[in-house]
Design a protein around this motif. Sequence first.
Motif, short mmCIF file in Angstrom:
data_model
loop_
_atom_site.label_atom_id
_atom_site.label_comp_id
_atom_site.label_asym_id
_atom_site.label_seq_id
_atom_site.Cartn_x
_atom_site.Cartn_y
_atom_site.Cartn_z
N VAL A 103 13.99 -6.03 -0.58
CA VAL A 103 12.62 -5.61 -0.29
C VAL A 103 12.28 -4.39 -1.13
CG1 VAL A 103 11.15 -4.60 1.51
CG2 VAL A 103 12.74 -6.42 2.10
N PHE A 104 11.06 -4.38 -1.67
CA PHE A 104 10.48 -3.19 -2.31
C PHE A 104 9.18 -2.91 -1.58
CE2 PHE A 104 7.50 -1.30 -5.38
CZ PHE A 104 8.18 -0.11 -5.62
N SER A 105 9.05 -1.72 -1.05
CA SER A 105 7.86 -1.34 -0.30
C SER A 105 7.20 -0.16 -0.99
CB SER A 105 8.26 -0.94 1.13
OG SER A 105 7.16 -0.42 1.83
N ALA A 106 5.90 -0.27 -1.30
CA ALA A 106 5.18 0.82 -1.95
C ALA A 106 3.76 0.88 -1.41
CB ALA A 106 5.16 0.62 -3.46
N GLY A 107 3.22 2.08 -1.38
CA GLY A 107 1.85 2.24 -0.93
C GLY A 107 1.36 3.65 -1.14
N THR A 108 0.08 3.83 -0.93
CA THR A 108 -0.55 5.14 -1.04
C THR A 108 -0.89 5.64 0.36
OG1 THR A 108 -2.73 4.15 -1.26
CG2 THR A 108 -1.53 4.60 -3.30
N VAL A 109 -1.28 6.90 0.45
CA VAL A 109 -1.58 7.50 1.74
C VAL A 109 -2.59 6.63 2.51
CG1 VAL A 109 -3.43 9.02 0.90
CG2 VAL A 109 -2.15 9.65 2.94
N GLY A 110 -2.28 6.35 3.77
CA GLY A 110 -3.16 5.55 4.61
C GLY A 110 -2.94 4.06 4.55
N SER A 111 -2.13 3.59 3.59
CA SER A 111 -1.82 2.15 3.58
C SER A 111 -0.75 1.89 4.63
CB SER A 111 -1.39 1.67 2.19
OG SER A 111 -0.23 2.35 1.76
N THR A 143 3.99 0.45 10.22
CA THR A 143 4.18 1.65 9.41
C THR A 143 2.85 2.20 8.92
OG1 THR A 143 4.39 0.42 7.34
CG2 THR A 143 6.43 0.83 8.57
N CYS A 144 2.90 3.47 8.51
CA CYS A 144 1.75 4.13 7.87
C CYS A 144 2.30 5.09 6.82
CB CYS A 144 0.93 4.88 8.90
SG CYS A 144 -0.47 5.79 8.19
N MET A 145 1.81 4.99 5.59
CA MET A 145 2.24 5.88 4.52
C MET A 145 1.53 7.23 4.68
SD MET A 145 3.95 3.44 3.44
CE MET A 145 3.89 1.68 3.20
N LEU A 146 2.30 8.31 4.62
CA LEU A 146 1.75 9.64 4.87
C LEU A 146 1.44 10.44 3.61
CD1 LEU A 146 4.11 10.72 7.79
CD2 LEU A 146 1.79 9.76 7.94
#
Length: 119
Positions: free
Chosen positions: A17-25, A96-99
Amino acid sequence: YEAAVPAALAAVDGFRVFSAGTVGSSHSRHAHRESWLLQLSGRKVWWFQPPGSKKLPRSARGNGCSYFARPPAGSTVCVQSPGELVYFPKDWFHATCMLDRWSAGVGAQGGQPTVPGAV
């Protein structure tokens, strides 16, 4: 970070698994086979509920970040920082939530990908 898969997690039989995101995603509340994720960059908040917790209709799942205002009943919350590894067993509900501006992690999930064409 340079890291080998810990021996205790090598038995997670499935896919990487690769998980990536920006704030709020986020990832909305869902469950699947056992998984682990090593956070490489940024922070991520997790909400966990044990198997058997009340299922939500798909329309009520929404953005995982919405749980800051109203966490799912009976949930356990943790903030994962770079260098920390989160493991959870099969059938645990989670969201989840990216901070931070940029969040990335790598890991493994049991089973087969549910995204068509994913390898």
